[in-house]
Design an enzyme around this catalytic site. Structure first.
Site, short mmCIF file in Angstrom:
data_model
loop_
_atom_site.label_atom_id
_atom_site.label_comp_id
_atom_site.label_asym_id
_atom_site.label_seq_id
_atom_site.Cartn_x
_atom_site.Cartn_y
_atom_site.Cartn_z
CB THR A 95 -0.92 0.02 1.24
OG1 THR A 95 -1.44 1.33 1.43
CG2 THR A 95 -0.18 -0.37 2.51
CE1 TYR B 197 -3.90 -1.78 5.63
CE2 TYR B 197 -2.99 0.31 4.90
CZ TYR B 197 -3.55 -0.92 4.61
OH TYR B 197 -3.77 -1.29 3.31
P1 NAP Z 1 -11.33 -4.78 2.19
O1 NAP Z 1 -12.53 -4.46 1.37
O2 NAP Z 1 -11.26 -4.26 3.59
O3 NAP Z 1 -11.17 -6.37 2.23
C1 NAP Z 1 -10.34 -7.00 3.14
C2 NAP Z 1 -10.63 -8.49 3.09
O4 NAP Z 1 -9.79 -9.16 4.04
C3 NAP Z 1 -12.07 -8.88 3.46
O5 NAP Z 1 -12.48 -9.93 2.61
C4 NAP Z 1 -11.93 -9.39 4.88
O6 NAP Z 1 -12.91 -10.31 5.26
C5 NAP Z 1 -10.58 -10.09 4.77
N1 NAP Z 1 -9.96 -10.35 6.07
C6 NAP Z 1 -9.73 -9.50 7.08
N2 NAP Z 1 -9.13 -10.13 8.10
C7 NAP Z 1 -9.00 -11.43 7.74
C8 NAP Z 1 -8.45 -12.58 8.36
N3 NAP Z 1 -7.94 -12.53 9.57
N4 NAP Z 1 -8.46 -13.76 7.68
C9 NAP Z 1 -9.00 -13.83 6.43
N5 NAP Z 1 -9.53 -12.78 5.80
C10 NAP Z 1 -9.52 -11.60 6.44
O7 NAP Z 1 -10.00 -4.29 1.47
P2 NAP Z 1 -9.77 -3.96 -0.10
O8 NAP Z 1 -10.03 -2.52 -0.31
O9 NAP Z 1 -10.43 -4.98 -0.91
O10 NAP Z 1 -8.19 -4.13 -0.19
C11 NAP Z 1 -7.59 -5.37 -0.53
C12 NAP Z 1 -6.17 -5.40 -0.05
O11 NAP Z 1 -5.44 -4.34 -0.65
C13 NAP Z 1 -6.00 -5.22 1.44
O12 NAP Z 1 -4.91 -5.99 1.86
C14 NAP Z 1 -5.66 -3.75 1.59
O13 NAP Z 1 -4.93 -3.50 2.77
C15 NAP Z 1 -4.85 -3.51 0.35
N6 NAP Z 1 -4.89 -2.16 -0.19
C16 NAP Z 1 -6.07 -1.56 -0.44
C17 NAP Z 1 -6.08 -0.28 -0.96
C18 NAP Z 1 -7.39 0.42 -1.28
O14 NAP Z 1 -7.36 1.62 -1.50
N7 NAP Z 1 -8.51 -0.29 -1.35
C19 NAP Z 1 -4.88 0.36 -1.26
C20 NAP Z 1 -3.69 -0.31 -1.03
C21 NAP Z 1 -3.70 -1.58 -0.51
P3 NAP Z 1 -14.32 -9.88 5.92
O15 NAP Z 1 -15.25 -9.71 4.76
O16 NAP Z 1 -14.67 -11.02 6.80
O17 NAP Z 1 -14.07 -8.61 6.67
#
Ligand code: NAP
Length: 344
Positions: A127, A151
């Site tokens: 990120t 984070y």
């Molecule tokens: P998100 O919508 O918050 O999704 C996170 C996912 O991780 C959800 O499916 C959640 O499950 C799952 N999760 C959380 N804790 C877990 C655990 N202990 N074991 C298994 N699954 C778990 O995030 P996103 O926006 O899709 O982002 C995807 C990835 O990219 C993340 O790693 C995030 O940090 C990274 N990222 C995102 C951005 C952005 O702007 N969106 C930018 C840079 C990096 P639940 O449905 O049960 O909560």
């Protein structure tokens, strides 16, 4: 040609859902990991009409034994590690859980892949928050990290672990350093969705006002569906490497609000300064956005803007959706969503 099998951790999240749809279109067999919960359906997978097209396995990525069981059950070709405690604000309240999931969860996967004989490719969701208090005007793959939240520190650990496993064990492991990316599937706690949903509720008279933290943080916002293609492209590349994925343009939270107001065709004006700054609806003189100190982070990341030239050059990837189109799409979707809330 035999079908490739992809394992997506965090398939129920924003990126997981879009990536699953993307890989299904590419004829992959898609296995998604989901944390056990009482929920019977995944709204994002439902919304994309792919709930019955993916195989869901229950496991928390902190539980290595369960992960090993899944890797023994399927012949996985590519792993996309998207699972995370991904909300920066919560990471200040839950730093240990955040690190266990984001850092140790990643290490669990790397260890399993290292011990497998067949070569499994690994993608890590890094990120732009790792850059944190960056001195560079634009951040690229060589910019120093200065993480400013639990984070960001947990993701930095995971990022360096991926790099180390690549160098030490010759793993085909890559990290995508993705700048913020949004969509109608964004979680409601994240600032962009909080704005588009909150303003949609205000317009439809379901809510009086919206409380916001720092209006002046600037982010490089792209569209999540554009970004999942970059994840896949990174894993198809011959040489594993890390890439910044961004739009190269940034906007403040205040500009995101102004763009949303434009899409909603509301007449408004900003008044006041600092904690007293407000957005007034000039039709009825009522404040629709107010500042609440509660939403400020203990350490803020003021400005982020990514340089994605390496991805453009080596992966032939570039963003397709601009800021204005993204905001319009989110507002249109939330207006529909709020209108339907009463019907359900
Ligand atoms: P998100 O919508 O918050 O999704 C996170 C996912 O991780 C959800 O499916 C959640 O499950 C799952 N999760 C959380 N804790 C877990 C655990 N202990 N074991 C298994 N699954 C778990 O995030 P996103 O926006 O899709 O982002 C995807 C990835 O990219 C993340 O790693 C995030 O940090 C990274 N990222 C995102 C951005 C952005 O702007 N969106 C930018 C840079 C990096 P639940 O449905 O049960 O909560």
């Amino acid at each position: 040609m035999t079908k490739k099998t992809a394992l997506i951790t965090g398939i129920t999240g924003q990126d997981g859902a879009y990536l699953a749809r993307f890989l299904l279109k590419k004829n992959y067999k898609v296995i998604g990991l989901e944390r056990r919960s009482a929920r019977s359906f995944n709204w994002r997978l439902e919304k994309l009409n792919i709930n019955d097209k993916v195989i869901i396995e229950d496991t928390d990525i902190k539980e290595i034994n369960n992960l090993i069981r899944i890797f023994d059950k399927y012949k996985v070709d590519e792993v996309y590690n998207l699972a995370a405690q991904s909300f920066v604000y919560s990471s200040f309240q839950n730093p240990i859980e955040t690190s266990l999931v984001n850092s140790i969860g990643t290490l669990n996967l790397l260890e399993i892949i290292r011990n497998k004989k067949n070569k499994i490719k690994f993608y890590q969701a890094s990120t732009s928050e790792m850059f944190g208090e960056s001195k560079s005007i634009k951040q690229d793959e060589k910019t120093l990290f200065h993480p400013r939240s639990p984070y960001a520190t947990s993701k930095t650990f995971a990022h360096y672990s991926v790099q180390n496993y690549r160098e030490a064990y010759n793993l085909h492991a890559v990290s995508g350093i993705l700048f913020n990316h949004e969509s109608p599937l964004r979680g409601e706690e994240f600032i962009t969705r909080k704005i588009t949903l909150g303003l949609s509720k205000i317009v439809l008279k379901k809510q009086k006002n919206l409380k916001i933290g720092n209006l002046y943080a600037k982010r490089d916002w792209g569209y999540a569906d554009d970004y999942v293609e970059a994840m896949w492209k990174m894993l198809q590349s011959k040489k594993p490497d890390d890439y910044v994925i961004a739009t190269g343009k940034n906007h403040s939270i205040k500009q995101f609000i102004n763009e949303s107001i434009k899409a909603l065709k509301l007449k408004t004006k900003w008044v006041g300064k600092g904690l007293n700054e407000k957005l007034i609806n000039t039709e009825n003189n009522k404040a629709i956005i107010v500042i609440d100190k509660k939403f400020f982070r203990p350490t803020e990341v003021n400005i982020l803007k990514g340089n994605y030239q390496k991805a453009k050059r080596e992966l032939k990837w570039k963003p397709k959706t601009n800021f204005s189109k993204l905001v319009k799409m989110m507002i249109a979707s939330d207006l529909e969503y709020v209108k339907n809330l009463d019907k359900n």
